[in-house]
Design a protein around this motif. Structure first.
Motif, PDB file in Angstrom:
ATOM      1  N   LEU A  27      32.436 -24.040  29.216  1.00 59.40           N
ATOM      2  CA  LEU A  27      32.019 -24.867  28.095  1.00 59.40           C
ATOM      3  C   LEU A  27      32.205 -23.998  26.856  1.00 59.40           C
ATOM      4  O   LEU A  27      31.859 -22.830  26.869  1.00 59.40           O
ATOM      5  N   PHE A  28      32.831 -24.566  25.843  1.00 63.69           N
ATOM      6  CA  PHE A  28      32.933 -23.782  24.604  1.00 63.69           C
ATOM      7  C   PHE A  28      32.664 -24.678  23.416  1.00 63.69           C
ATOM      8  O   PHE A  28      32.782 -25.900  23.495  1.00 63.69           O
ATOM      9  N   GLY A  29      32.269 -24.054  22.344  1.00 57.53           N
ATOM     10  CA  GLY A  29      32.059 -24.787  21.108  1.00 57.53           C
ATOM     11  C   GLY A  29      33.029 -24.269  20.087  1.00 57.53           C
ATOM     12  O   GLY A  29      33.479 -23.126  20.161  1.00 57.53           O
ATOM     13  N   LEU A  45      34.729 -27.918  29.093  1.00 60.41           N
ATOM     14  CA  LEU A  45      34.149 -28.860  28.131  1.00 60.41           C
ATOM     15  C   LEU A  45      34.121 -28.213  26.752  1.00 60.41           C
ATOM     16  O   LEU A  45      33.510 -27.153  26.564  1.00 60.41           O
ATOM     17  N   ILE A  93      32.920 -28.551  22.930  1.00 58.53           N
ATOM     18  CA  ILE A  93      31.970 -29.246  22.048  1.00 58.53           C
ATOM     19  C   ILE A  93      32.484 -29.087  20.620  1.00 58.53           C
ATOM     20  O   ILE A  93      32.462 -27.983  20.061  1.00 58.53           O
TER      21      ILE A  93
END
Lengths: 355, 355
Positions: free
Chosen positions: B296-298, B272, B274
């Motif tokens: 999950l990474f932004g 995911l 962001i």
């Protein structure tokens, strides 16, 4: 195929005592083997099954236990060459064929089998398991008893897989939250990879053990807020000229409190590995991950491919293991479980059917 | 050094009109250049500054605008060779020297400068910027007006950096949540990487555009719960024999609702990203990331290193850009901002001082 007399401790229903029952191992498939259990580690997951907080995938009654090592004493036709081998049974046994296995994500294979969850596990004299991904042990165990090596399945390998995924390398700053059964090995793996390790824990006795096993700095977080903890770590970083960014944080406590601290510590180009499990939810600003260009990963078990490396590290003393276990006769399992539930076990328990 | 007559639109205080003021560009450092602005894109971040939801790093009054392209008309002594070059100014200008830059994480460099945030930006006739990381444009713009290429800074490059980090490749299933200013490019980048793309959006008109620009499947999520959406995507996956696992999800809506859906869609070996930002918090079970072996990474901005690749893709028509912008005279900026705040702009606005 001659039937084998066996016995094990069955969980009949949540919150009841495990019950010793004899059974016969009469059948194993062409791709299965029979392992005579030398020892089986007691994991936090087993306690979750026993208290009913987590459900087993196969319905009860079931023999629990997924940290198993022993000797192959019989095998289906595909694995007759394994008879006589001393092996560790990986806690997660992938199918080896599916989309996820082919993509190198075999530890989360959706056809995976886990002893003591999908089928009868290691709190028994014998266990029938797929033969394909067993980790063969060398002749020379460097003074270890075979049973002691059981905890390599899960407790030692799962944090190793997290280490690999996180890409920790020389001089990285690693923060391990919770230095219990999994966290102590996380500390050791990170040290072996060349990192500077800060251990956070509410129990000062455990912190002392983490220091003895390689943590460079330790912080007793009992009674501290996440904000206090972050401030304290910033001071530590400043005083010791540690890296200001790209912190690698590993949450192994499996508690909402630990996860809150972990998320609060996430900062620029940081990485957060979620290794402990809790059903509890958290309220957090997910966009922080974006503002920090950070990442977060979760780790389910460990690919059987990594087992030989970890076994080698244990046998060569790069991972301290004996210091973190205590051996009990399998017939004492109900007492040991009660102690574990009361947080009275100082070390991870290995239960041996021969004891 | 001859002073240059310039003008720009200053934000004096949150929730006030931008005010046109003349100023003189009298000084630029040895490592800076003066860019005569051809065009500057209006980004969601600018709206956040204008409404006071987000604070600029430099105190107001300030000229906003960080999606800038133009021509270098003067330079400090280190970059005299740049005079006459047509350039895109990366939205994030790293220092190039620090721990993060050396680690290849220059987009989150903590000494970074962002036009229209750390110093006067692109809603002006001229802007003074560091010369080091400017992206030089080729002679042949393949029919594009120079001003049109301004949105490459941020809107087109940020999702490209997300693509690189996510490792999307042939036949992966990609889900893009929100197909606005950023999401439409996310769809296109994912298609160019060979993925099968599902676009989710509450606005059916935007969905139609996403389909025209390469989305294989689209789902209007207006009024649907996260559970409904997950069920619908599972059906789509089943009907079209799409990959069951390892979904790559990109959240570009920058809303709590979008993030909730994104987290709910995360599944086995999923990823995911962001990309959108919101100050709102979410309540979620972080341990799901562990149970799914997910990540999950932004993503903050984009490294200047990726700009030439993206420019090449735009000029060669692999990324549709002109379809997603509308050009306005800079003197209309207050009207355009009002339309944007009212969600009445169909496309991303590019403001041109020459208009």
């Amino acid at each position: 195929m001659t039937a084998i007399d066996a016995w094990g401790y069955f969980l009949g229903a949540a919150n009841t005592l495990l019950e010793r029952r004899a059974f016969q191992v009469e059948h194993w498939a062409a791709d299965e083997v029979v392992v005579q259990v030398a020892g089986c580690g007691l994991c936090h997951t087993d306690l979750g099954f026993i208290t009913g907080q987590v459900r087993t995938r196969r319905e009860l009654p079931l023999i629990l236990g997924h940290e198993i090592c022993g000797t192959v004493i019989a095998a289906g036709r595909k694995f007759t060459d394994r008879v006589g081998q001393r092996v560790i049974v990986p806690a997660v046994l992938p199918c080896g064929e599916c989309e996820l296995c082919r993509a190198g994500r075999d530890n989360i294979c959706q056809r995976q089998k886990m002893p003591g969850n999908d089928f009868n596990g290691g709190f028994a004299s014998h266990v029938v398991v797929p033969g394909r991904f067993l980790c063969r042990l060398p002749e020379d165990l460097h003074g270890f008893e075979l049973a002691e090596l059981s905890v390599i399945a899960d407790a030692v390998t799962t944090p190793y897989q997290s280490l690999v995924r996180s890409g920790v390398k020389d001089d990285d700053l690693v923060i391990v939250i919770g230095v219990g059964g999994i966290g102590l090995y996380m500390v050791q793996h990170a040290k072996n990879a060349g990192a500077i390790v800060i251990a956070l824990e509410i129990d000062p006795d455990r912190l002392a053990i983490a220091t003895a096993q390689g943590a460079d700095h330790s912080l007793c977080t009992q009674g501290m807020t996440a904000r206090d903890i972050k401030q304290e770590i910033k001071s530590l970083v400043h005083q010791n000229s540690l890296p200001e960014y790209r912190w690698k944080i590993f949450e192994t406590s499996g508690s909402a409190a630990g996860q809150s601290v972990a998320f609060a510590l996430l900062s620029f180009a940081g990485t957060l590995g979620i290794i402990g499990f809790t059903m509890e939810k958290l309220t957090l600003r997910l966009s922080n991950v974006m503002a920090f260009d950070a990442e977060l990963f979760g780790n389910w078990g460990c690919s059987p491919n990594h087992y030989p490396t970890v076994v080698d590290q244990v046998l060569n003393g790069r991972i301290k293991l004996r210091e973190n276990i205590e051996v009990h006769p399998l017939d004492d399992i109900n007492t040991v479980v009660a102690q574990a539930l009361d947080h009275k076990l100082q070390r991870r328990a290995v239960l041996i059917p021969g004891g």
